[in-house]
Design a protein around this motif. Sequence first.
Motif, PDB file in Angstrom:
ATOM      1  N   ASN F 111       0.854  -1.193   0.000  1.00 43.39           N
ATOM      2  CA  ASN F 111       0.000   0.000   0.000  1.00 43.39           C
ATOM      3  C   ASN F 111       0.888   1.240   0.000  1.00 43.39           C
ATOM      4  OD1 ASN F 111      -1.853   2.046   0.416  1.00 43.39           O
ATOM      5  ND2 ASN F 111      -3.133   0.827   1.794  1.00 43.39           N
ATOM      6  N   ARG F 113       0.316   4.187  -0.185  1.00 42.46           N
ATOM      7  CA  ARG F 113      -0.154   5.346   0.604  1.00 42.46           C
ATOM      8  C   ARG F 113       0.446   5.352   2.007  1.00 42.46           C
ATOM      9  NH1 ARG F 113      -4.054   3.153  -1.987  1.00 42.46           N
ATOM     10  NH2 ARG F 113      -5.203   4.256  -3.614  1.00 42.46           N
ATOM     11  N   LYS F 114       0.847   4.173   2.498  1.00 39.16           N
ATOM     12  CA  LYS F 114       1.422   4.070   3.846  1.00 39.16           C
ATOM     13  C   LYS F 114       2.942   4.021   3.817  1.00 39.16           C
ATOM     14  CE  LYS F 114      -2.869   3.097   4.954  1.00 39.16           C
ATOM     15  NZ  LYS F 114      -3.752   4.113   5.482  1.00 39.16           N
ATOM     16  N   ALA F 115       3.538   4.221   2.649  1.00 39.90           N
ATOM     17  CA  ALA F 115       4.993   4.036   2.546  1.00 39.90           C
ATOM     18  C   ALA F 115       5.742   5.279   3.005  1.00 39.90           C
ATOM     19  CB  ALA F 115       5.366   3.704   1.105  1.00 39.90           C
ATOM     20  N   ARG F 122       4.591   9.635  -4.043  1.00 45.29           N
ATOM     21  CA  ARG F 122       3.226   9.115  -3.919  1.00 45.29           C
ATOM     22  C   ARG F 122       2.401   9.480  -5.157  1.00 45.29           C
ATOM     23  NH1 ARG F 122       3.084   8.298   1.372  1.00 45.29           N
ATOM     24  NH2 ARG F 122       3.459  10.458   1.935  1.00 45.29           N
TER      25      ARG F 122
END
Lengths: 194, 194, 194, 194, 194, 194
Positions: F111, F113-115, F122
């Motif tokens: 995911n 978005r959580k990196a 992003r």
Amino acid sequence: MNKPGISRYPVPRLEELPDDVRARMLEVQEKAGFIPNVFVALARRPDEFRAFFAYHDALMLRESGLTKAEREMIVVAVAGANDCLYCFVAHGAILRIYAKNPLVADQVGVNYRKADITPRQRAMLAFALKVAERSGEIDESDYKALREHGFDDEDIWDIGNISAFFCLSNRMANLIGLRPNDEFYLLGRVPKQK
Amino acid sequence: MNKPGISRYPVPRLEELPDDVRARMLEVQEKAGFIPNVFVALARRPDEFRAFFAYHDALMLRESGLTKAEREMIVVAVAGANDCLYCFVAHGAILRIYAKNPLVADQVGVNYRKADITPRQRAMLAFALKVAERSGEIDESDYKALREHGFDDEDIWDIGNISAFFCLSNRMANLIGLRPNDEFYLLGRVPKQK
Amino acid sequence: MNKPGISRYPVPRLEELPDDVRARMLEVQEKAGFIPNVFVALARRPDEFRAFFAYHDALMLRESGLTKAEREMIVVAVAGANDCLYCFVAHGAILRIYAKNPLVADQVGVNYRKADITPRQRAMLAFALKVAERSGEIDESDYKALREHGFDDEDIWDIGNISAFFCLSNRMANLIGLRPNDEFYLLGRVPKQK
Amino acid sequence: MNKPGISRYPVPRLEELPDDVRARMLEVQEKAGFIPNVFVALARRPDEFRAFFAYHDALMLRESGLTKAEREMIVVAVAGANDCLYCFVAHGAILRIYAKNPLVADQVGVNYRKADITPRQRAMLAFALKVAERSGEIDESDYKALREHGFDDEDIWDIGNISAFFCLSNRMANLIGLRPNDEFYLLGRVPKQK
Amino acid sequence: MNKPGISRYPVPRLEELPDDVRARMLEVQEKAGFIPNVFVALARRPDEFRAFFAYHDALMLRESGLTKAEREMIVVAVAGANDCLYCFVAHGAILRIYAKNPLVADQVGVNYRKADITPRQRAMLAFALKVAERSGEIDESDYKALREHGFDDEDIWDIGNISAFFCLSNRMANLIGLRPNDEFYLLGRVPKQK
Amino acid sequence: MNKPGISRYPVPRLEELPDDVRARMLEVQEKAGFIPNVFVALARRPDEFRAFFAYHDALMLRESGLTKAEREMIVVAVAGANDCLYCFVAHGAILRIYAKNPLVADQVGVNYRKADITPRQRAMLAFALKVAERSGEIDESDYKALREHGFDDEDIWDIGNISAFFCLSNRMANLIGLRPNDEFYLLGRVPKQK
């Protein structure tokens, strides 16, 4: 009216191009009477151009258990699934010509289940679309279903790789807004007159 | 080859039909030169036939802020979304003729975002597809977006109702395996010769 | 609180309407005790109103291998799939009354697999939802599955056409924000008292 | 007719159960007049039963910026999204009672966008459904949108955790085929008579 | 670089916590060498914390026809389906340790069909993902398929309930942006050295 | 245990291969210490092998506004979206090495978005996934969003073409059941010791 150009990206002039790239384009122009826009649009990056068409030729020109028309059926069905106007229209033309059938391209592109094709071809397209849309779910049962229609493992590789290659191609065409040449829309729809 | 007939269901002979149904079919034959298969296939149930074409005419023939070509754009885009070969091909022909444009039907049917149409028409088709695919999510913001393109509330009703009606029509065509007449594929692609 | 009206669109007064439209509305009021909002909201376009209800009656009132309750099951299941509040609530009421069963409408609308219905009815609803959601994938195997439950081809046409018609109806209701009459929510839930 | 039992799994008799589990069930029976089937069906595994209802109570009984009716709105909307008949019907009843509104449960369960609720409640349900259906896409913009409606971060946790908990609950109900008690369908629909 | 903290929400200090919550955290720290962030992040609401871990333990520690490694396979596969980084990474570590297999967690998390697991385990994961993604469609045929692999009804409950519980857990982790401890990424990948 | 081989298809021995293909494989072996299975599995069709790696090199080795680590982020994120175990694991290793970051590959693959990545990265991955999953919907607003993060049109072509190429690659890996070499799972996770 909002008539887009060939591509979102600038296209090179023929004389700017490396010799081999230009030669390829002149060759297709000689044969088709015009240069398909995919050549014009990709030529700006010669290395990608060469790899793209080398891949294309390796799949579409090789000896295969699939006829050339069948390979184009895969291309058109996959283009429909990927909402790719360029491949739907351009390869639709090629399919009509190879199949000598003015109806089959629209049929296969919109809904192959309603197309005038054989059950074997329908199984081929069902698999090609699974590769395009849900390749992570492919398993032994898919291979088995194709073998029951007489496809061998090399044929299955061909079906899958053609589908996969045009998943690349469709995405590039959508990325750059690649416009089909106007000529493609009519090609293969009217019997040649003597 | 597995060439299907007009429909999974038997089709009636003209002389078996109620007078008004037959008259309608002869009228369209007079005008088009052939009877579109949707008439042939639905005639076996005259009450549904009458209601279907009354609904069609109420939407497609009425005075409207949408041109006839625009209404057919909606039909073709919705047919693409619903994988409906009949409407894609048959209404594609009608769209080419109304728009006097041999390219627009394939463009709108495969991916309206790439079509040679105005931003207003693109907004119209985006909404038509929302009605077709996610009507439960329609809210005030959709109305607002269309009004910004100059559509009034009657136009919005027209767009939505045409989309909705062809969602019915596409499902019936898919249900019965309705086959487009061969003539439709070429209609409107070649300029009329004098 | 944000209590919407009957529809996003203005609704006509009864006395403004053509005689046949008004007569239809008074007839249903006579029978039901109130005028369902779908009549009120669609009356502003009499031609569409007439075609809509002619189509409805052709499907829902005809002699059929499906009972009236079964036809309403289709309507309610399709309304659930299309997130259509009006048809879920209004036809839920009609289903409860026809089936003399206060539970079946909610069951069928939320998840027909959990409903107190026969396997034959479950097969009917599975097909109705395929028509509603993936009609392009219908093929011979769907017909075969229904025939194994005793449905003949006319029954299958009925199932498919009812589903298709309410796909139109659900989209119109969602388009205009059609509000169910408050009366429908309770109808058929409480046994009539003598 | 194929009337299923309470659950695919055998249900224990009250007297077989551990005291605390039985006490909880008798307590709810005292209050509601019947034992909701979720208690009956889950009691066969007392540890899971205790954890399930402890989680439920921690969320649904705590002090919160959300009213009890609002919490039940979340439950019913999520049940609709998950095709969970049990929670749609059982919590629909509880919602009608808490909200003193016989219409809101069906509205919220079928399509919250059409419900007679406030814009703040609509934002709450939009977020609850994002948690239920696309939680991986939650980002700062979702928090921002809720704060604009006056929700603070504890409220957002409540909304999200209630949605998440009922995603568990809905899956268990679907797994075991949990049947709503017949009583729930009518509860809260008819004003109490004195 | 945008390195998020443990959670969007503030995390409590150990000394602020109720004794039982703190004891649980110290116990896991004792065993693992660090406190997994899920404990740290959920502790701010002790009642939910207690219920969450009681539910977890009831499922993951009970006697079962599923090995502990198999239960963790379910967790990792479901985390992949729900795009939940925390459970993918943290339970991936636990799975590697229980299975004494450094490869299986990535395999199961990305595509269980390609994992080095038994056909029985593949059937288990197929069902777990159906519970996670389409629980409304579960029917008798799913139970039958699992029984053919030797699962009994208690095993099926376990598979389903573990999947359902981690659907809750994944949503909470996504809601609060729960960050996996750095330690988890490597755990179980390198054989222990003596 | 059902441990699959490198591929569903037989793999050639090095000595059977054309010189250039073998040379390429020995070169990578020299560099990496082992031959990644993608080389072994594709070598059986030398023309496709050559085109595939020519395309790969044209994109991944060229001068670009994207760092090599960023390009591998795209590969890993796309592999996650396509459920492709081979590219998730093999390119995960390459990404960890290029980024000198043992965590980022799992983060981006599960995911993004959580990196722990920059907002610019992003945006890059959001676009790469749109190319992978919904390329037909790309329009000017996508270009605009990327330009606001400082990407120029050549960067956007790079992002899109890398995503598109790995959509091909992922489908081939899924088609043939390509197994990641065991070495990849650990590479880049442990800091090199001196």
